[in-house]
Design a protein around this motif. Structure first.
Motif, PDB file in Angstrom:
ATOM      1  N   LYS A 266       8.889  64.551   7.927  1.00  0.00           N
ATOM      2  CA  LYS A 266       9.042  66.001   7.768  1.00  0.00           C
ATOM      3  C   LYS A 266       8.122  66.573   6.699  1.00  0.00           C
ATOM      4  CE  LYS A 266      13.799  66.332   9.350  1.00  0.00           C
ATOM      5  NZ  LYS A 266      15.089  65.987   8.763  1.00  0.00           N
ATOM      6  N   CYS A 267       7.754  65.760   5.709  1.00  0.00           N
ATOM      7  CA  CYS A 267       6.949  66.329   4.626  1.00  0.00           C
ATOM      8  C   CYS A 267       5.441  66.209   4.884  1.00  0.00           C
ATOM      9  CB  CYS A 267       7.322  65.711   3.274  1.00  0.00           C
ATOM     10  SG  CYS A 267       6.731  64.039   3.022  1.00  0.00           S
ATOM     11  N   LYS A 268       5.094  65.670   6.052  1.00  0.00           N
ATOM     12  CA  LYS A 268       3.689  65.498   6.423  1.00  0.00           C
ATOM     13  C   LYS A 268       2.800  66.704   6.108  1.00  0.00           C
ATOM     14  CE  LYS A 268       2.938  62.277  10.189  1.00  0.00           C
ATOM     15  NZ  LYS A 268       2.674  62.107  11.602  1.00  0.00           N
ATOM     16  N   LYS A 269       3.263  67.855   6.576  1.00  0.00           N
ATOM     17  CA  LYS A 269       2.396  69.032   6.529  1.00  0.00           C
ATOM     18  C   LYS A 269       2.426  69.766   5.193  1.00  0.00           C
ATOM     19  CE  LYS A 269       1.586  69.765  11.250  1.00  0.00           C
ATOM     20  NZ  LYS A 269       2.317  68.561  11.744  1.00  0.00           N
ATOM     21  N   TYR A 270       3.349  69.371   4.322  1.00  0.00           N
ATOM     22  CA  TYR A 270       3.477  70.111   3.074  1.00  0.00           C
ATOM     23  C   TYR A 270       2.645  69.483   1.960  1.00  0.00           C
ATOM     24  CZ  TYR A 270       7.335  72.211   5.594  1.00  0.00           C
ATOM     25  OH  TYR A 270       8.073  72.855   6.535  1.00  0.00           O
ATOM     26  N   PRO A 271       2.256  70.307   0.984  1.00  0.00           N
ATOM     27  CA  PRO A 271       1.438  69.762  -0.108  1.00  0.00           C
ATOM     28  C   PRO A 271       2.273  68.916  -1.070  1.00  0.00           C
ATOM     29  CG  PRO A 271       1.928  72.084  -0.511  1.00  0.00           C
ATOM     30  CD  PRO A 271       2.460  71.759   0.858  1.00  0.00           C
ATOM     31  N   ALA A 272       1.597  68.044  -1.820  1.00  0.00           N
ATOM     32  CA  ALA A 272       2.273  67.240  -2.835  1.00  0.00           C
ATOM     33  C   ALA A 272       2.384  68.100  -4.090  1.00  0.00           C
ATOM     34  CB  ALA A 272       1.479  65.964  -3.108  1.00  0.00           C
ATOM     35  N   ARG A 273       3.429  68.905  -4.131  1.00  0.00           N
ATOM     36  CA  ARG A 273       3.600  69.848  -5.242  1.00  0.00           C
ATOM     37  C   ARG A 273       5.015  69.717  -5.773  1.00  0.00           C
ATOM     38  NH1 ARG A 273       2.808  75.406  -2.958  1.00  0.00           N
ATOM     39  NH2 ARG A 273       0.620  74.830  -2.986  1.00  0.00           N
ATOM     40  N   THR A 274       5.137  69.693  -7.098  1.00  0.00           N
ATOM     41  CA  THR A 274       6.481  69.571  -7.677  1.00  0.00           C
ATOM     42  C   THR A 274       7.223  70.889  -7.487  1.00  0.00           C
ATOM     43  OG1 THR A 274       5.797  70.355  -9.853  1.00  0.00           O
ATOM     44  CG2 THR A 274       5.653  67.981  -9.453  1.00  0.00           C
TER      45      THR A 274
END
Lengths: 599, 89
Positions: A266-274
């Motif tokens: 599910k987190c594939k498309k999201y940026p690595a952001r805190t």
């Protein structure tokens, strides 16, 4: 394939896990169908040619066994490798081979037929033995026959390897030609006797996201097509003929693993952001161009470490500029202009590069002639690589990383060489990017201690933890007597990491990490809290690390890092991090954490 | 030609590993080396042959060595079977 009285009891073997996941299904042993042997009458003039074919096949099988022996010894130790010496002796047995040759001459039949006949006779008398110790040699003999006959028949029959349905694919070693006819959706996983993290089966498994285990000793001897098998690519375990209870356990594990993977996807498309908005550059470590696409699909922000050693290690000659250029360009191109590709210049040495670099036996290769230290004495090899790398700069965002830097003068030398090469290429009319950042690996304690001086000379730093830990703690991880002292969370290591990041930032350069520690989910909060700008992780770890980053706040990580840096021992640090992890990421406890920390 | 008789004293007999040791050792010599149990004689340089003997614990085998280096060969074989007991004790 002739039936043996295979003991149907559950057999468990450990190998090297090279692709994560769990598979339960039927085995398909590649190449086993080749034991179907026809009988053909030979013309008088064909007889000697047939004997030559036999000897050539035995020679090939001998080479294969020697390789198998070496790999097994390296992976499992001398004891497990000893069986291959027996195989080697069986293969070269003068009586057996002599008998085959005599019979090819007298019966005028094809070599594979005669070989199988002779071996079968031996097998029959061994089977009659009262002692299990002798009877069990039948499987060894059969393994030998399988190898020799496969080589007599050549690779021509491999076309017949179509999967009968979803299968766990088993083989000695899998080459691209072995797998070309496999329907990819039917591949549940791979298990091979030979191989490493970088062998074809391993790479293919990772890109198909199916489990894979390599280094499984004499697997093919113990398994036949159609056998029920379980592959645990997280633990590196293969179970042949699992009993019902085991299957039930693994069905549960498989279900849990699927749920875990689905959650991460599910987190594939999201940026690595805190959660409080700090962006972490999350990149992938790769070795082959095939690994790039899947990594980008999982949302990697480029390639944080492209290892080039592979090009030098897999052949006898040095890789040419053209060859390297083609390979590097493929990688830079496939990432495109959006994200950076960090190419590390060759990091060879120790026992791995003797043939190219005239390194003599060193008493202590890890403290010897390796990494950047090789460059000045092998300037033409270094220049060739630099030319190939620099030429790719117009195809994307290229960065160069220098390995094993221990002092400023080494960076100065490399930068001078890069500049020289750049001018040379420009003079030849080659298009180059205006800016090609150059960074240094921080993996030698001296570099970490003087990270400010190093940072003044370059555009970024990338911390390599594997070497940094081994040099800082004076522990050779491959040495079983001290391997337990190799601890990423030793306070000295953590301090060096913190100081390197701080000093890099003070000099205005960004600091990343491409070592194994970056892929450890337990370390993510600490590393983010220490202020790392980039984490370059193994492709399989991308999603779990990203999911963690997306759930944390930078501020809490800073506190956690401070706290951890106050502990006196690696045990205390690990214990604390584990408790935090169990608390915050209970649902993410799968992956390699399983084996590493036994939770 | 030299002939010498031995009693196999290692518990598992000449199974695969000791057979491998014997074959490797025998193959180092130019002499022809044969090993015989119950009237069944095989080439000591052939692992299949040696395995076929099924020389278990306590069995009696006779080694026959014939060739230029027969003395060193028989000494080495005696060392392996009698003194070292195939390094298994």
């Amino acid at each position: 394939m002739p039936k043996h009285d295979v003991n149907k009891k559950e057999i468990r073997m450990r190998g090297v896990p090279v692709s994560a996941g769990v598979a339960i299904g039927k085995a398909f042993v590649l190449g086993c169908n080749l034991l179907k042997v026809e009988s053909c009458a030979l013309q008088e003039q064909e007889v000697e040619r047939e004997i030559t074919r036999l000897h050539a096949a035995i020679e090939k099988a001998k080479q294969e066994l020697a390789l198998l022996r070496d790999q097994t010894e390296e992976l499992l130790g001398e004891r497990d490798a000893a069986i291959f010496e027996i195989h080697q002796l069986m293969l070269e047995d003068t009586e057996l081979v002599g008998e085959v040759v005599r019979r090819i001459r007298s019966e005028k039949k094809n070599a594979d037929r005669v070989y199988l006949d002779v071996v079968t006779e031996y097998e029959q008398s061994l089977t009659k033995s009262k002692s299990e110790l002798f009877r069990s040699r039948v499987t060894d003999l059969h393994d030998i026959a399988r190898r020799v006959i496969r080589h007599i028949q050549g690779d021509t029959d491999k076309k017949s390897d179509h999967l009968p349905g979803p299968s766990v694919v088993i083989g000695t070693d899998l080459t691209p030609s072995d797998t070309i006819n496999l329907k990819q959706t039917d591949v549940l996983g791979f298990a091979t006797e030979l191989g490493s993290r970088t062998s074809h089966a391993a790479i293919m498994a990772r890109s198909l996201k199916v489990p894979s285990i390599v280094g499984l000793g004499d697997l093919c001897r113990l398994i036949s097509t159609g056998d029920q098998v379980i592959l645990d690519g997280n633990a590196g375990t293969i179970i042949i003929h699992p009993d019902e209870a085991t299957v039930a356990d693994y069905r549960k594990l498989l279900k849990a693993y699927r749920a875990y993977v689905q959650k991460l996807e599910k987190c594939k498309k999201y940026p690595a952001r805190t959660r409080d908005g700090k962006n972490i550059e999350l990149a992938a470590n790769v070795e082959f161009s095939e690994e790039v696409k899947p990594a980008l699909q999982d949302g990697a922000n480029g390639i944080g470490l492209y290892r080039t050693e592979y090009l030098y290690l897999t052949r006898l000659e040095l890789p040419s500029e053209a060859e390297q250029f083609t390979e590097y360009k493929r990688i830079v191109r496939s990432v495109g202009g959006q994200h950076p590709v960090i190419i590390r210049t060759f990091d060879l040495g120790g026992d791995k590069a003797q043939k190219h670099f005239h390194i003599h036996q060193e008493a202590n290769p890890f403290l010897g002639f390796r990494g950047v230290r090789l460059y000045s004495g092998n300037e033409s090899i270094f220049t060739t690589q630099l030319r190939a790398i620099l030429r790719t700069s117009v195809y994307g965002k290229l960065r160069i990383l220098l390995p094993m830097i221990a002092s400023v003068s080494e960076i100065r030398y490399c930068k001078e060489m890069i500049e020289k090469t750049r001018v040379q290429l420009s003079d030849e009319g080659v298009e180059l990017a205006d800016e090609i950042p150059v960074g240094a690996m921080i993996e030698v304690p001296s570099a970490a201690i003087s990270a400010d001086l190093i940072a003044q000379e370059c555009d970024f730093l990338s911390i390599g933890t594997n070497d940094l830990i081994q040099y800082t703690l004076a522990v050779d991880r491959g040495n079983k007597y001290v391997a337990n002292l190799y601890r990423a969370y030793n306070p000295a290591v953590l301090r060096l990491i913190r100081d390197s990041i701080r000093q890099g930032h003070e000099q205005g350069v960004w600091v990343g990490m491409c070592g194994e520690m970056a892929s450890d989910p337990l370390a993510t909060m600490v590393l983010v809290g220490m202020g790392l700008d980039e984490l370059s992780v193994s492709p399989v770890s991308l999603l779990v690390i990203k999911e963690i980053i997306r759930r944390i706040e930078y501020a809490e990580c800073e506190n956690l890092a401070d706290r951890v840096l106050g502990y006196a021992t690696a045990d205390e640090v690990e214990k604390y991090l584990l408790s935090v992890f169990k608390n915050k990421f209970k649902d993410l406890i799968f992956s390699e954490l399983h084996n590493q920390y036994n939770i | 030609m030299i002939k010498k008789t031995y009693i196999i004293k290692n518990k598992l007999g000449i199974h695969a590993r000791p057979a491998g040791q014997l074959v490797k050792l025998a193959s180092r010599f130019k002499s022809s080396i044969y090993i015989c149990k119950n009237g069944n004689e095989v080439n000591a340089k052939s692992i299949m042959g040696v395995l076929m003997l099924e020389a278990g614990f306590g069995s009696e085998v006779t080694v026959r060595v014939d060739g230029e280096d027969e003395f060193t060969a028989i000494d080495a074989i005696t060392d392996l079977i009698d003194n070292r007991k195939f390094d298994e004790e």
